[in-house]
Design a protein around this motif. Sequence first.
Motif, PDB file in Angstrom:
ATOM      1  N   PHE A   1       0.838  -1.204   0.000  1.00  0.00           N
ATOM      2  CA  PHE A   1       0.000   0.000   0.000  1.00  0.00           C
ATOM      3  C   PHE A   1       0.871   1.251   0.000  1.00  0.00           C
ATOM      4  CE2 PHE A   1      -2.429   3.349   2.031  1.00  0.00           C
ATOM      5  CZ  PHE A   1      -3.677   3.227   1.457  1.00  0.00           C
ATOM      6  N   ARG A   2       1.913   1.213   0.783  1.00  0.00           N
ATOM      7  CA  ARG A   2       2.738   2.420   0.911  1.00  0.00           C
ATOM      8  C   ARG A   2       3.616   2.621  -0.316  1.00  0.00           C
ATOM      9  NH1 ARG A   2       3.196   0.635   6.425  1.00  0.00           N
ATOM     10  NH2 ARG A   2       1.768   1.881   7.687  1.00  0.00           N
TER      11      ARG A   2
ATOM     12  N   GLY B   1      -1.264   2.977  -2.557  1.00  0.00           N
ATOM     13  CA  GLY B   1      -2.658   2.562  -2.422  1.00  0.00           C
ATOM     14  C   GLY B   1      -3.098   1.477  -3.385  1.00  0.00           C
ATOM     15  N   MET B   2      -2.231   1.110  -4.348  1.00  0.00           N
ATOM     16  CA  MET B   2      -2.615   0.039  -5.266  1.00  0.00           C
ATOM     17  C   MET B   2      -2.214  -1.305  -4.666  1.00  0.00           C
ATOM     18  SD  MET B   2      -3.889   1.896  -7.539  1.00  0.00           S
ATOM     19  CE  MET B   2      -4.109   0.837  -8.974  1.00  0.00           C
ATOM     20  N   SER B   3      -3.042  -1.801  -3.786  1.00  0.00           N
ATOM     21  CA  SER B   3      -2.669  -3.050  -3.124  1.00  0.00           C
ATOM     22  C   SER B   3      -3.844  -4.008  -3.088  1.00  0.00           C
ATOM     23  CB  SER B   3      -2.199  -2.753  -1.698  1.00  0.00           C
ATOM     24  OG  SER B   3      -3.201  -2.024  -1.005  1.00  0.00           O
TER      25      SER B   3
ATOM     26  N   GLY C   1     -10.770   2.693  -1.769  1.00  0.00           N
ATOM     27  CA  GLY C   1     -10.156   1.715  -0.893  1.00  0.00           C
ATOM     28  C   GLY C   1      -9.208   2.320   0.129  1.00  0.00           C
ATOM     29  N   HIS C   2      -8.810   3.549  -0.101  1.00  0.00           N
ATOM     30  CA  HIS C   2      -7.891   4.164   0.859  1.00  0.00           C
ATOM     31  C   HIS C   2      -8.503   4.223   2.257  1.00  0.00           C
ATOM     32  CE1 HIS C   2      -4.664   6.327  -1.687  1.00  0.00           C
ATOM     33  NE2 HIS C   2      -4.964   5.150  -2.175  1.00  0.00           N
ATOM     34  N   ALA C   3      -9.779   4.544   2.282  1.00  0.00           N
ATOM     35  CA  ALA C   3     -10.412   4.738   3.591  1.00  0.00           C
ATOM     36  C   ALA C   3     -10.444   3.446   4.393  1.00  0.00           C
ATOM     37  CB  ALA C   3     -11.830   5.278   3.401  1.00  0.00           C
ATOM     38  N   SER C   4     -10.442   2.320   3.700  1.00  0.00           N
ATOM     39  CA  SER C   4     -10.559   1.045   4.420  1.00  0.00           C
ATOM     40  C   SER C   4      -9.218   0.623   5.016  1.00  0.00           C
ATOM     41  CB  SER C   4     -11.068  -0.044   3.481  1.00  0.00           C
ATOM     42  OG  SER C   4     -10.064  -0.413   2.562  1.00  0.00           O
ATOM     43  N   PHE C   5      -8.153   1.269   4.584  1.00  0.00           N
ATOM     44  CA  PHE C   5      -6.811   0.797   4.951  1.00  0.00           C
ATOM     45  C   PHE C   5      -6.603   0.598   6.454  1.00  0.00           C
ATOM     46  CE2 PHE C   5      -2.397   1.801   6.067  1.00  0.00           C
ATOM     47  CZ  PHE C   5      -1.792   0.712   5.481  1.00  0.00           C
TER      48      PHE C   5
END
Lengths: 244, 244
Positions: free
Chosen positions: B142-143, B147-149, B194-198
């Motif tokens: 992710f890092r 965010g493309m994970s 999806g960022h918010a779910s991280f």
Amino acid sequence: MDQNSLPPIQTTARDDAVLKALVGFVGAEALRPGEKLPTERILAERLKVSRNTVREALTRWEGLGLVERRQGSGTYLKAAVSPDMLHMPLTLSGGNDFTSLMQTLEIRRALEAEAAALCAERASPADIAEIERKLDIMEQAFRTRDGMSAEEDWEFHQAIYRVSGNPLFEQIIAAMHELFHRFWEHPLGVRDFGHASFPYHRTIYECIAARDPQGARAEALKLIATVEDDLKRGAAKLKLSSQT
Amino acid sequence: MDQNSLPPIQTTARDDAVLKALVGFVGAEALRPGEKLPTERILAERLKVSRNTVREALTRWEGLGLVERRQGSGTYLKAAVSPDMLHMPLTLSGGNDFTSLMQTLEIRRALEAEAAALCAERASPADIAEIERKLDIMEQAFRTRDGMSAEEDWEFHQAIYRVSGNPLFEQIIAAMHELFHRFWEHPLGVRDFGHASFPYHRTIYECIAARDPQGARAEALKLIATVEDDLKRGAAKLKLSSQT
DNA sequence: AGTGGTCCAATGGTCCAACCAATTTCTGCA
DNA sequence: TGCAGAAATTGGTTGGACCATTGGACCACT
């Protein structure tokens, strides 16, 4: 290099093309479930393909439950089809042992609770009346037939799934239900199976009628818990009796 | 009278019989997914049926995703098969519209929460270590990739389903997942989807590691809620931009 | 050793023309 | 008019043929 920049080319897809044409036909003729499709021979002639190819395509649809073939009669539409529809075959590892049944119950517990909660949120007055009707039928059947009300019981639950507004609930739980009942005919010696769950049907209904999602969820969980208890009791008895 | 005591007689069921025989063959030869089945011609000869009948049977299996046919090469097993298995074709009406995606999320919300709770109950120390490993991989991806994970994210969740001890969770959620992603490539303009779910991935893990089922359930619900929010935002933006 | 080309057997895909089996429809007799 | 039996319709099965693709074997050339 981006691997997606060279996708495999599509060379032949006869039967797929037949299905696409059929989707178009059903749409153009506005066929509804229960109506009859053209003959295999006619389809073959019109689409300029062999009857075998038509049959392969129809076999696919039959496998998906979209269509029913009756020898001597014809092929009938069994479900609505539309261009943008997704078919997803789900293969559930079976096994008639205790573990498998418990696993289906775990799935059902999660979905049943969610469906009941959604139902309580979204039910219209007419929906509530319909659910109450199913409940009355089930309760009467339970009393007059001494607890043998599996059919009516199931219809009550189905009504809840429908009102939840999400058809996936009914489809998935129905699969669990079938899996469960496939080994259910008289698997265990528990004669009064399901009796314990009886009162919770009404409490679930009352929560739905009162628009109380959390309450409905809680009561649904209690209902599943009684079924799990019954199953455990039956398994214990079976284990005992099989110790030769 | 028990209706099951008089099952309808089976007058013709050639292809069904072929499938049953094939199940037996796979079992006897202990074929594993990826291995090659006998040729259609050989099957036809051995089973004393026409090759077309064999093909109809295999078409069924192909439709269920049990088998893959490669012209010029052969027919290959794609999933494990056993005598007592239930194949359930799920049909999701709709398509790529907002409603369908929300419906898959409703199912996933129910199952994800239950799976996380069961996982927290049942995880062994080794299981917890494995989940943490997946979490680390995902967080690093992710890092480094901004965010493309999605892949690593999915593997983290799958690890949880597996530890739940109930394979049905993985199968059903995987179906929902595929359904969801079929329209996901870049359906909506939400770039940071999806960022918010991280952050919730780690909180879920922590609850599991602490053997806190209720906490895990709550965090899983929060995670799904962020996805629902993203979806709603994307749908709103799409609606706005399509007003020509 | 490696590269590309050609050939060939194996295999799934399609087609055809029949016949079988279940169902529906029609027909003619009582 | 009613109904049993014949005829037509329709999906199910068969056997045989050919096509398209695949993958390996073999070969010539570098």
